[in-house]
Design an enzyme around this catalytic site. Structure first.
Site, PDB file in Angstrom:
ATOM      1  N   ALA A  90       2.868   2.928  -0.785  1.00  0.00           N
ATOM      2  CA  ALA A  90       1.566   2.628  -0.358  1.00  0.00           C
ATOM      3  C   ALA A  90       1.269   0.930  -0.823  1.00  0.00           C
ATOM      4  O   ALA A  90       0.568   0.501   0.015  1.00  0.00           O
ATOM      5  CB  ALA A  90       0.422   3.339  -0.858  1.00  0.00           C
TER       6      ALA A  90
ATOM      7  N   PRO B 257       1.114  -2.846  -0.976  1.00  0.00           N
ATOM      8  CA  PRO B 257      -0.350  -3.248  -1.689  1.00  0.00           C
ATOM      9  C   PRO B 257      -1.473  -2.623  -1.133  1.00  0.00           C
ATOM     10  O   PRO B 257      -2.659  -2.496  -1.292  1.00  0.00           O
ATOM     11  CB  PRO B 257      -0.357  -4.770  -1.200  1.00  0.00           C
ATOM     12  CG  PRO B 257       0.229  -5.039  -0.157  1.00  0.00           C
ATOM     13  CD  PRO B 257       1.434  -4.175  -0.273  1.00  0.00           C
TER      14      PRO B 257
ATOM     15  N   GLY C 246      -1.797  -2.086   2.907  1.00  0.00           N
ATOM     16  CA  GLY C 246      -2.027  -2.268   4.138  1.00  0.00           C
ATOM     17  C   GLY C 246      -2.282  -0.896   5.104  1.00  0.00           C
ATOM     18  O   GLY C 246      -3.130  -0.846   5.821  1.00  0.00           O
ATOM     19  N   LYS C 247      -1.261  -0.236   4.884  1.00  0.00           N
ATOM     20  CA  LYS C 247      -1.450   0.996   6.074  1.00  0.00           C
ATOM     21  C   LYS C 247      -2.000   2.212   5.255  1.00  0.00           C
ATOM     22  O   LYS C 247      -3.026   2.738   6.055  1.00  0.00           O
ATOM     23  CB  LYS C 247       0.194   1.659   6.136  1.00  0.00           C
ATOM     24  CG  LYS C 247       0.966   0.689   6.866  1.00  0.00           C
ATOM     25  CD  LYS C 247       2.516   1.203   6.955  1.00  0.00           C
ATOM     26  CE  LYS C 247       3.395  -0.075   7.803  1.00  0.00           C
ATOM     27  NZ  LYS C 247       3.557  -1.112   6.724  1.00  0.00           N
TER      28      LYS C 247
ATOM     29  N   ASP D  48       6.488   4.619   4.214  1.00  0.00           N
ATOM     30  CA  ASP D  48       7.058   3.348   4.609  1.00  0.00           C
ATOM     31  C   ASP D  48       7.853   2.782   3.569  1.00  0.00           C
ATOM     32  O   ASP D  48       7.405   2.094   2.540  1.00  0.00           O
ATOM     33  CB  ASP D  48       5.468   2.373   4.792  1.00  0.00           C
ATOM     34  CG  ASP D  48       5.586   1.126   5.078  1.00  0.00           C
ATOM     35  OD1 ASP D  48       6.562   0.945   5.924  1.00  0.00           O
ATOM     36  OD2 ASP D  48       4.714   0.085   4.567  1.00  0.00           O
TER      37      ASP D  48
ATOM     38  N   CYS E 119      10.632  -2.044   7.557  1.00  0.00           N
ATOM     39  CA  CYS E 119      10.474  -3.322   7.970  1.00  0.00           C
ATOM     40  C   CYS E 119      11.834  -4.165   8.215  1.00  0.00           C
ATOM     41  O   CYS E 119      12.183  -5.110   8.003  1.00  0.00           O
ATOM     42  CB  CYS E 119       9.458  -4.363   7.036  1.00  0.00           C
ATOM     43  SG  CYS E 119       9.955  -4.700   5.621  1.00  0.00           S
TER      44      CYS E 119
HETATM   45  N1  SAM Z   1       3.017   0.514   2.631  1.00  0.00           N
HETATM   46  C1  SAM Z   1       2.739  -0.758   2.073  1.00  0.00           C
HETATM   47  C2  SAM Z   1       1.817  -1.387   3.049  1.00  0.00           C
HETATM   48  O1  SAM Z   1       1.676  -1.329   4.130  1.00  0.00           O
HETATM   49  O2  SAM Z   1       1.155  -2.469   2.448  1.00  0.00           O
HETATM   50  C3  SAM Z   1       3.940  -1.436   1.988  1.00  0.00           C
HETATM   51  C4  SAM Z   1       5.086  -0.529   1.294  1.00  0.00           C
HETATM   52  S1  SAM Z   1       6.657  -1.320   0.813  1.00  0.00           S
HETATM   53  C5  SAM Z   1       7.463  -1.661   2.440  1.00  0.00           C
HETATM   54  C6  SAM Z   1       7.510  -0.191   0.129  1.00  0.00           C
HETATM   55  C7  SAM Z   1       6.876   0.463  -1.257  1.00  0.00           C
HETATM   56  O3  SAM Z   1       7.762   1.375  -1.899  1.00  0.00           O
HETATM   57  C8  SAM Z   1       6.937  -0.964  -2.335  1.00  0.00           C
HETATM   58  O4  SAM Z   1       5.680  -0.879  -2.980  1.00  0.00           O
HETATM   59  C9  SAM Z   1       8.111  -0.278  -3.509  1.00  0.00           C
HETATM   60  O5  SAM Z   1       7.476  -0.623  -4.683  1.00  0.00           O
HETATM   61  C10 SAM Z   1       7.841   1.086  -3.200  1.00  0.00           C
HETATM   62  N2  SAM Z   1       9.019   1.758  -3.936  1.00  0.00           N
HETATM   63  C11 SAM Z   1      10.295   1.014  -4.426  1.00  0.00           C
HETATM   64  N3  SAM Z   1      11.018   2.085  -4.801  1.00  0.00           N
HETATM   65  C12 SAM Z   1      10.607   3.317  -4.544  1.00  0.00           C
HETATM   66  C13 SAM Z   1      10.957   4.620  -4.818  1.00  0.00           C
HETATM   67  N4  SAM Z   1      12.143   4.956  -5.512  1.00  0.00           N
HETATM   68  N5  SAM Z   1      10.227   5.981  -4.322  1.00  0.00           N
HETATM   69  C14 SAM Z   1       8.865   5.501  -3.755  1.00  0.00           C
HETATM   70  N6  SAM Z   1       8.375   4.048  -3.442  1.00  0.00           N
HETATM   71  C15 SAM Z   1       9.273   3.030  -3.990  1.00  0.00           C
END
Ligand code: SAM
Length: 455
Positions: free
Chosen positions: A110, A112, A114-115, A178, A231
């Site tokens: 989740a 920072p 946004g969603k 996400d 993305c």
């Molecule tokens: N949903 C967020 C938004 O809309 O603001 C953006 C999320 S970003 C695409 C993906 C997130 O997954 C990152 O914050 C990252 O730290 C987290 N992440 C990284 N490795 C992960 C893992 N093994 N399991 C779950 N989340 C992970």
């Protein structure tokens, strides 16, 4: 990054000419700016053209300094990529006209936020969003953004997805992943995402995404919605993962309205409806989103047995004082302590919040009312930014532009004589931005250090 490797993956899904147009848009295209307003904070956010798939979204023609804007700092809007807002459209489209009360949404990756803040707006006062981020310092930023959003319907957790799979089995109505990805859709925005890209990294990301999806799936109730997004453009991290999901688990098709003039490219992967946002076709960065419904019968599982109870009781006298600071009647609120801090929860959300808090590592939830020091109550920044705050509980002071900047920088305001002795609520263009305390001829800022700006 090897551009030929990148193009070779794109060839699996588009014609040569289309690839050239996409690569050109990633190389030269101007970076678009968009915001999404907070429907619970109707203050004058920057004006712009409406985002086609999100009534709260606005495309801006220029990029103002968001950091210095009091309305941004107070959560009256969120700066979000237009394409990302489409997950909200998927949810609305799948749920239909009426959003059912009591919806439980899990946003597994989740930060920072946004969603998650978008889901928070959609489910409204009577639904709950559990916004999870496994990486601790990113989870802290997520918690700050949930506080700013101020709806009181979010719980921010910091757990590994496997923890949800074992602890909150079939508990959520909606689960969104996400996923962390190879970030091809961010090539225009970030040089780093270009540098980190490789075929090996795409494979690593795809494998990690499947692990997260499998864990997230366990937390979804039969009949619930699973929303997957990245993305990035390539099939391996997108359609192939959705095909894999549909092979492994029982998935059903969900219909999503998506008019052709929006410029979104639709594909299918087994039962999944898929949507691609390409920067040469839509105004925004790249995004992939997909949705399926979990098959099977049975609905939600019952709450699991508590692992721990982080909450303490609040005395009736104190409850009355706290309820008077919030909109609604005292019966609408449940108050609890966590350590020295006091929290308020909407009555209809309390049991769900409690259940999540008994299982997970929670960083923020509901409305943090404040802390008790001896006999004194110190209101929290979360209360100032909560949409539930009853304004009349505090004397209010409308800031000038110069005073606002001083406040955001945690400097002396220079208007002591105009403040009332004790705690004052500061407003910017009518919107609460925080508290300040006057003690005789001086003031104490109550803006937390982590909210201080430096530009
Ligand atoms: N949903 C967020 C938004 O809309 O603001 C953006 C999320 S970003 C695409 C993906 C997130 O997954 C990152 O914050 C990252 O730290 C987290 N992440 C990284 N490795 C992960 C893992 N093994 N399991 C779950 N989340 C992970």
């Amino acid at each position: 990054m090897k551009i030929e490797d990148f193009k070779s993956l794109l060839r699996e899904q588009m014609e040569e000419l289309e690839i050239e147009r996409l690569v050109a848009a990633l190389d030269q295209g101007a970076q678009p700016t968009s915001i999404r307003v907070n429907p619970h904070k109707p203050y004058p956010a920057p004006e712009g053209r409406e985002v086609e798939w999100c009534g709260w979204g606005r495309h801006l023609d220029e990029r103002p300094s968001f950091t210095r804007d009091g309305l941004f700092q107070a959560g009256a809007y969120y700066v979000q990529e237009a394409a990302s807002m489409f997950v909200g459209h998927i949810l609305r489209s799948a749920l239909g006209e009426e959003i059912p009360a009591g919806l439980r949404v899990l946003d597994m990756c989740a930060a920072p936020g946004g969603k998650s803040t978008l889901y928070s707006s959609i489910v409204g006062d009577r639904g709950l969003v559990v916004a999870n981020e496994v990486i601790r310092n990113r989870a802290l930023t997520l918690a700050d953004n949930a506080l700013r959003w101020g709806v009181g319907n979010m719980v921010v957790t910091s757990n590994d997805p496997s923890h949800f799979a074992s602890s909150l089995v079939e508990w959520f109505d909606v689960v969104a992943v996400d996923a962390p990805c190879s970030g091809e859709g961010m090539f225009r925005k970030s040089e780093e995402s270009r540098e980190n890209w490789s075929l090996d990294n795409v494979r690593l990301c795809a494998a990690r995404q499947r692990r997260i999806m499998a864990d997230a799936w366990e937390s979804l109730r039969p009949g619930g919605l699973f929303i997957y997004s990245t993305c990035t453009f390539n099939r391996d991290e997108n359609e192939s993962n959705m095909e894999w999901l549909c092979q492994e688990f029982e998935c059903e098709r969900v219909s999503v309205e998506c008019p052709e003039e929006w410029g979104i490219v639709r594909t299918e992967a087994a039962e999944a409806e898929c949507f691609h946002f390409y920067p040469h076709r839509t105004e925004g960065e790249g995004l992939f989103a997909a949705v399926v419904r979990k098959g099977g019968e049975g609905g939600r599982r019952r709450n699991p047995k508590a692992r721990r109870n982080p909450f303490g009781e609040v005395e009736p006298k104190q409850r009355k004082v706290l309820a008077a600071m919030l909109e609604g009647s005292a019966e609408d609120w449940h108050f609890a302590t966590i350590g020295e801090s006091l929290y308020g929860y909407r009555r209809e959300l309390w049991e769900d919040v409690r259940c999540v808090s008994e299982q997970m590592s929670v960083l923020f939830s509901g409305v943090k009312m404040g802390e008790i020091f001896g006999k004194k109550f110190k209101p929290d920044h979360s209360l100032a930014l909560s949409k539930w705050l009853r304004r009349e509980s505090f004397p209010c002071y409308e800031l000038s532009e110069e005073e606002l900047q001083r406040y955001l920088h945690r400097e002396e305001l220079g208007c002591v004589s105009e403040l009332t002795e004790g705690v004052n609520l500061l407003l910017w263009r009518g919107c609460p931005v925080g508290f300040i305390k006057r003690i005789g001829g001086r003031t104490n800022t109550m803006l937390p250090k982590e909210f201080r700006i430096f530009i």
